[in-house]
Scaffold this motif. Structure first.
Motif, PDB file in Angstrom:
ATOM      1  N   VAL A   1       3.406 -14.531  -8.598  1.00 17.71           N
ATOM      2  CA  VAL A   1       3.660 -13.202  -9.122  1.00 17.71           C
ATOM      3  C   VAL A   1       2.619 -12.243  -8.557  1.00 17.71           C
ATOM      4  CG1 VAL A   1       3.812 -11.819 -11.221  1.00 17.71           C
ATOM      5  CG2 VAL A   1       4.621 -14.170 -11.231  1.00 17.71           C
ATOM      6  N   ILE A   2       3.103 -11.141  -8.042  1.00 18.38           N
ATOM      7  CA  ILE A   2       2.218 -10.147  -7.433  1.00 18.38           C
ATOM      8  C   ILE A   2       2.102  -8.936  -8.353  1.00 18.38           C
ATOM      9  CG2 ILE A   2       1.926  -8.563  -5.503  1.00 18.38           C
ATOM     10  CD1 ILE A   2       3.438 -10.549  -3.773  1.00 18.38           C
ATOM     11  N   ASP A   3       0.881  -8.534  -8.623  1.00 18.35           N
ATOM     12  CA  ASP A   3       0.630  -7.303  -9.368  1.00 18.35           C
ATOM     13  C   ASP A   3       0.587  -6.177  -8.329  1.00 18.35           C
ATOM     14  OD1 ASP A   3      -0.326  -5.148 -10.782  1.00 18.35           O
ATOM     15  OD2 ASP A   3      -1.946  -6.261 -11.770  1.00 18.35           O
ATOM     16  N   PHE A   4       1.684  -5.449  -8.208  1.00 19.93           N
ATOM     17  CA  PHE A   4       1.809  -4.438  -7.164  1.00 19.93           C
ATOM     18  C   PHE A   4       0.765  -3.326  -7.292  1.00 19.93           C
ATOM     19  CE2 PHE A   4       6.109  -6.291  -7.071  1.00 19.93           C
ATOM     20  CZ  PHE A   4       6.163  -6.619  -5.729  1.00 19.93           C
ATOM     21  N   ALA A   5       0.467  -2.930  -8.516  1.00 18.60           N
ATOM     22  CA  ALA A   5      -0.524  -1.867  -8.719  1.00 18.60           C
ATOM     23  C   ALA A   5      -1.904  -2.323  -8.261  1.00 18.60           C
ATOM     24  CB  ALA A   5      -0.561  -1.444 -10.186  1.00 18.60           C
ATOM     25  N   GLU A   7      -2.560  -4.714  -6.080  1.00 13.67           N
ATOM     26  CA  GLU A   7      -2.527  -4.897  -4.625  1.00 13.67           C
ATOM     27  C   GLU A   7      -2.607  -3.552  -3.913  1.00 13.67           C
ATOM     28  OE1 GLU A   7      -2.391  -7.029  -0.986  1.00 13.67           O
ATOM     29  OE2 GLU A   7      -3.053  -7.468  -3.012  1.00 13.67           O
ATOM     30  N   LYS A   8      -1.934  -2.552  -4.461  1.00 13.14           N
ATOM     31  CA  LYS A   8      -1.994  -1.208  -3.871  1.00 13.14           C
ATOM     32  C   LYS A   8      -3.424  -0.681  -3.926  1.00 13.14           C
ATOM     33  CE  LYS A   8      -0.259   3.452  -4.253  1.00 13.14           C
ATOM     34  NZ  LYS A   8       0.060   4.499  -5.181  1.00 13.14           N
ATOM     35  N   THR A   9      -4.072  -0.849  -5.064  1.00 10.19           N
ATOM     36  CA  THR A   9      -5.462  -0.402  -5.219  1.00 10.19           C
ATOM     37  C   THR A   9      -6.372  -1.121  -4.235  1.00 10.19           C
ATOM     38  OG1 THR A   9      -5.091   0.087  -7.552  1.00 10.19           O
ATOM     39  CG2 THR A   9      -7.373  -0.195  -6.859  1.00 10.19           C
ATOM     40  N   ARG A  10      -6.176  -2.432  -4.091  1.00 14.50           N
ATOM     41  CA  ARG A  10      -6.996  -3.220  -3.171  1.00 14.50           C
ATOM     42  C   ARG A  10      -6.813  -2.732  -1.740  1.00 14.50           C
ATOM     43  NH1 ARG A  10      -6.950  -7.000   0.502  1.00 14.50           N
ATOM     44  NH2 ARG A  10      -4.690  -7.216   0.525  1.00 14.50           N
ATOM     45  N   LEU A  11      -5.569  -2.530  -1.339  1.00  7.88           N
ATOM     46  CA  LEU A  11      -5.291  -2.065   0.028  1.00  7.88           C
ATOM     47  C   LEU A  11      -5.882  -0.676   0.270  1.00  7.88           C
ATOM     48  CD1 LEU A  11      -1.611  -3.282   0.497  1.00  7.88           C
ATOM     49  CD2 LEU A  11      -3.622  -4.097   1.745  1.00  7.88           C
ATOM     50  N   GLU A  12      -5.800   0.190  -0.714  1.00  5.87           N
ATOM     51  CA  GLU A  12      -6.368   1.533  -0.568  1.00  5.87           C
ATOM     52  C   GLU A  12      -7.885   1.470  -0.397  1.00  5.87           C
ATOM     53  OE1 GLU A  12      -4.747   3.358  -4.080  1.00  5.87           O
ATOM     54  OE2 GLU A  12      -2.989   4.099  -2.996  1.00  5.87           O
ATOM     55  N   LYS A  13      -8.552   0.565  -1.110  1.00  6.08           N
ATOM     56  CA  LYS A  13     -10.000   0.397  -0.963  1.00  6.08           C
ATOM     57  C   LYS A  13     -10.348  -0.118   0.425  1.00  6.08           C
ATOM     58  CE  LYS A  13     -11.267  -0.438  -5.782  1.00  6.08           C
ATOM     59  NZ  LYS A  13     -11.813  -1.429  -6.724  1.00  6.08           N
ATOM     60  N   VAL A  14      -9.589  -1.092   0.890  1.00  7.17           N
ATOM     61  CA  VAL A  14      -9.834  -1.656   2.225  1.00  7.17           C
ATOM     62  C   VAL A  14      -9.646  -0.575   3.284  1.00  7.17           C
ATOM     63  CG1 VAL A  14      -8.951  -3.286   3.949  1.00  7.17           C
ATOM     64  CG2 VAL A  14      -9.253  -4.028   1.576  1.00  7.17           C
ATOM     65  N   ILE A  15      -8.579   0.199   3.166  1.00  2.00           N
ATOM     66  CA  ILE A  15      -8.301   1.265   4.126  1.00  2.00           C
ATOM     67  C   ILE A  15      -9.417   2.307   4.112  1.00  2.00           C
ATOM     68  CG2 ILE A  15      -6.753   3.215   4.621  1.00  2.00           C
ATOM     69  CD1 ILE A  15      -4.434   1.302   3.721  1.00  2.00           C
ATOM     70  N   GLN A  60      -3.316  -2.795   7.712  1.00  4.10           N
ATOM     71  CA  GLN A  60      -3.460  -2.506   6.284  1.00  4.10           C
ATOM     72  C   GLN A  60      -2.527  -1.377   5.850  1.00  4.10           C
ATOM     73  OE1 GLN A  60      -5.203  -4.508   4.258  1.00  4.10           O
ATOM     74  NE2 GLN A  60      -5.764  -5.686   6.048  1.00  4.10           N
ATOM     75  N   LYS A  61      -2.403  -0.356   6.684  1.00  5.22           N
ATOM     76  CA  LYS A  61      -1.506   0.755   6.344  1.00  5.22           C
ATOM     77  C   LYS A  61      -0.048   0.308   6.351  1.00  5.22           C
ATOM     78  CE  LYS A  61      -4.593   4.476   7.727  1.00  5.22           C
ATOM     79  NZ  LYS A  61      -4.874   5.578   8.643  1.00  5.22           N
ATOM     80  N   GLU A  62       0.304  -0.585   7.269  1.00 10.20           N
ATOM     81  CA  GLU A  62       1.663  -1.132   7.285  1.00 10.20           C
ATOM     82  C   GLU A  62       1.925  -1.936   6.019  1.00 10.20           C
ATOM     83  OE1 GLU A  62       1.823  -3.329  10.946  1.00 10.20           O
ATOM     84  OE2 GLU A  62       2.315  -1.561  12.135  1.00 10.20           O
ATOM     85  N   ALA A  63       0.942  -2.718   5.600  1.00  9.37           N
ATOM     86  CA  ALA A  63       1.081  -3.512   4.376  1.00  9.37           C
ATOM     87  C   ALA A  63       1.265  -2.593   3.172  1.00  9.37           C
ATOM     88  CB  ALA A  63      -0.135  -4.425   4.190  1.00  9.37           C
ATOM     89  N   LEU A  64       0.496  -1.511   3.132  1.00  4.27           N
ATOM     90  CA  LEU A  64       0.616  -0.556   2.032  1.00  4.27           C
ATOM     91  C   LEU A  64       1.994   0.108   2.046  1.00  4.27           C
ATOM     92  CD1 LEU A  64      -0.852   0.776  -0.335  1.00  4.27           C
ATOM     93  CD2 LEU A  64      -1.708   2.492   1.252  1.00  4.27           C
ATOM     94  N   ASP A  65       2.489   0.444   3.212  1.00  6.46           N
ATOM     95  CA  ASP A  65       3.815   1.046   3.336  1.00  6.46           C
ATOM     96  C   ASP A  65       4.895   0.071   2.853  1.00  6.46           C
ATOM     97  OD1 ASP A  65       2.768   3.385   4.328  1.00  6.46           O
ATOM     98  OD2 ASP A  65       3.226   2.922   6.426  1.00  6.46           O
ATOM     99  N   ARG A  66       4.758  -1.208   3.235  1.00  7.70           N
ATOM    100  CA  ARG A  66       5.738  -2.214   2.791  1.00  7.70           C
ATOM    101  C   ARG A  66       5.694  -2.348   1.274  1.00  7.70           C
ATOM    102  NH1 ARG A  66       3.784  -5.109   7.245  1.00  7.70           N
ATOM    103  NH2 ARG A  66       2.479  -6.375   5.879  1.00  7.70           N
ATOM    104  N   LEU A  67       4.506  -2.318   0.719  1.00  8.08           N
ATOM    105  CA  LEU A  67       4.334  -2.447  -0.723  1.00  8.08           C
ATOM    106  C   LEU A  67       4.972  -1.264  -1.453  1.00  8.08           C
ATOM    107  CD1 LEU A  67       2.947  -4.294  -2.818  1.00  8.08           C
ATOM    108  CD2 LEU A  67       0.987  -2.772  -2.687  1.00  8.08           C
ATOM    109  N   ALA A  68       4.872  -0.095  -0.850  1.00 10.25           N
ATOM    110  CA  ALA A  68       5.429   1.115  -1.468  1.00 10.25           C
ATOM    111  C   ALA A  68       6.944   1.062  -1.537  1.00 10.25           C
ATOM    112  CB  ALA A  68       4.963   2.346  -0.707  1.00 10.25           C
ATOM    113  N   SER A  69       7.566   0.250  -0.694  1.00  5.20           N
ATOM    114  CA  SER A  69       9.029   0.184  -0.678  1.00  5.20           C
ATOM    115  C   SER A  69       9.575  -0.664  -1.822  1.00  5.20           C
ATOM    116  CB  SER A  69       9.519  -0.359   0.664  1.00  5.20           C
ATOM    117  OG  SER A  69       9.136  -1.709   0.827  1.00  5.20           O
TER     118      SER A  69
END
Length: 70
Positions: A1-5, A7-15, A60-69
């Motif tokens: 199970v993925i916590d999308f919120a 994961e989004k926060t984590r990706l934004e920090k990495v970016i 990382q930006k591609e991953a964030l974009d995929r997550l947003a979909s």
């Protein structure tokens, strides 16, 4: 199970961290004094780091974009 919120926060920090690091390297490589005084090996290492960070940013930006979909 993925916590999308989370994961989004984590990706934004990495970016954000990668953006900061990329900016520092870009400044360094734009500094004529650095380029003139630093050994060529150091300059080459910084250029290689810049390329790797750019590639990481794209991933990382591609991953964030995929997550947003979702």
């Amino acid at each position: 199970v993925i916590d999308f919120a989370a994961e989004k926060t984590r990706l934004e920090k990495v970016i954000s961290k990668l953006d900061d690091e990329h900016g520092k390297i870009e400044k360094k490589l734009a500094n004529k004094g650095f380029l003139e005084k630093a050994p060529q090996k150091v300059v080459d290492e910084q250029r290689e780091r810049q390329i790797k960070i750019t590639q990481d940013l794209v991933k990382q930006k591609e991953a964030l974009d995929r997550l947003a979909s979702f």
